[in-house]
Write an enzyme that holds these catalytic residues in place. Structure first.
Site, short mmCIF file in Angstrom:
data_model
loop_
_atom_site.label_atom_id
_atom_site.label_comp_id
_atom_site.label_asym_id
_atom_site.label_seq_id
_atom_site.Cartn_x
_atom_site.Cartn_y
_atom_site.Cartn_z
N GLU A 1 36.78 31.39 38.06
CA GLU A 1 37.56 32.41 37.35
C GLU A 1 36.74 33.59 36.85
OE1 GLU A 1 39.73 30.57 34.14
OE2 GLU A 1 40.47 28.94 35.38
N GLY A 2 35.42 33.52 36.93
CA GLY A 2 34.58 34.55 36.33
C GLY A 2 34.18 34.22 34.91
#
Length: 334
Positions: free
Chosen positions: A301-302
């Protein structure tokens, strides 16, 4: 020279020489990218690319494919880890549909860059046709162009896609000529038997596709639509001279493809964390890169970028705001 001027500015802050450790290297890097001794971070952005993978139907993940679109809805509702950390650290966020196998309703705050619904099953055929791969690259670039036009100079990239650690493992194996068994991890939490099954499946995929020569051919054959869009996005971020925050295994694999074509991209890259995914440490070693954090993350997801952002800001702040020995009337060592 700017490099020397930056180093002098760092060395003569009110601290022992080198005492801020890796923060000093980071401040120097940011100053060199922005070509100034007083750099600034402007309008930080996180872009999360989402897509499905045809190979997910072969059983390489502990989660079913529909989790991809369900998590996209969670992102849009603000309930995922990346939402929490971006909100905490005042990082803007965009969610991009690169190729999710789902028809999203209209009116969502979702960037529609869907090339097709899911990549193809690489056990049967390449993940993307050459035309689809080029379209994915262009879509990724267009997202970053818009963000750069808003004035942002620092950007991170995350991903969501059941099966994308398998795609990244295949890309790593072929890009660096390493046994697939050394590039495979537990992804979303596989047990020993599931892990061995994953290795067996991916070995068959490699047998199916041989004689791949370029980094782009490898990405087109084994990658995913979200990985391809991330590759294009990273290329554009470099062209815009933005700082590029690199997340975990999948994001590092994407930037490796760009690096194979343009080694200069690492001048702009900040590797944010070491993933708990088995192959990520090995990949960072191959690239001779050091990451800021090691928190045993493997959520994607970062999240690693969003968590590392305050540290990156701290590097800029000490360079701009910390007193020098002369300014503070503090005696330096002889």
């Amino acid at each position: 020279m700017l490099a020397d001027e930056l180093q002098h500015r760092i060395d003569f802050k009110t601290k022992p020489l080198g005492a801020l450790g890796f923060l000093e290297n980071l401040a120097h890097k940011i100053g060199m990218v922005q070509q100034t001794i007083s750099p600034k971070l402007i309008k930080p952005y996180m872009v999360v690319f989402a897509a499905d993978h045809g190979i997910a139907t072969a059983g390489v993940s502990a989660y079913p494919q529909e989790v991809t679109y369900q998590m996209v809805m969670n992102f849009l509702g603000g309930g995922a880890a990346i939402n929490v950390f971006c909100k905490q650290n005042a990082v803007n966020i965009k969610i991009v549909d690169a190729g999710v196998n789902f028809d999203f309703p209209e009116g969502l705050d979702l960037v529609d860059k869907k090339v097709r619904k899911s990549s193809r099953n690489i056990l049967d055929e390449p993940a993307m046709t050459p035309k689809e791969y080029l379209k994915a690259l262009e879509n990724g670039k267009s997202v970053v162009k818009e963000i750069a036009e808003e004035g942002s100079n620092i950007i991170g990239f995350g991903e969501m896609g059941i099966g994308n650690t398998s795609a990244s493992s295949l890309m790593m194996s072929q890009l660096f000529h390493i046994s697939i068994a050394d590039c495979v991890g537990r992804g979303t939490g596989l047990n020993d038997a599931q892990l061995q099954n994953k290795i067996n499946i991916l070995s068959k995929a490699i047998e199916k596709h041989s004689d791949l020569k370029t980094a782009d051919e490898i990405a087109q054959t084994f990658g995913g639509l979200e990985i391809a869009q991330m590759i294009g996005a990273m290329e554009e971020a470099y062209q815009q001279n933005m700082l590029i925050m690199v997340d975990g295994f999948i994001a590092t694999m994407a930037v490796s493809v760009v690096w194979k074509k343009n080694p200069e991209i690492f001048n702009n890259c900040i590797f944010c964390h070491v993933s708990d995914e088995y192959a990520h440490i090995k990949l960072l070693e191959l690239l001779n890169q050091k990451a800021l954090l090691n928190l045993n993350l493997r959520v994607g997801e970062g999240t690693g970028c969003a968590l590392a952002y305050p540290i990156i800001q701290s590097a800029v702040n000490f360079l701009n705001e910390m007193s020098s020995f002369e300014d503070a009337n503090v005696s330096n060592k002889e």
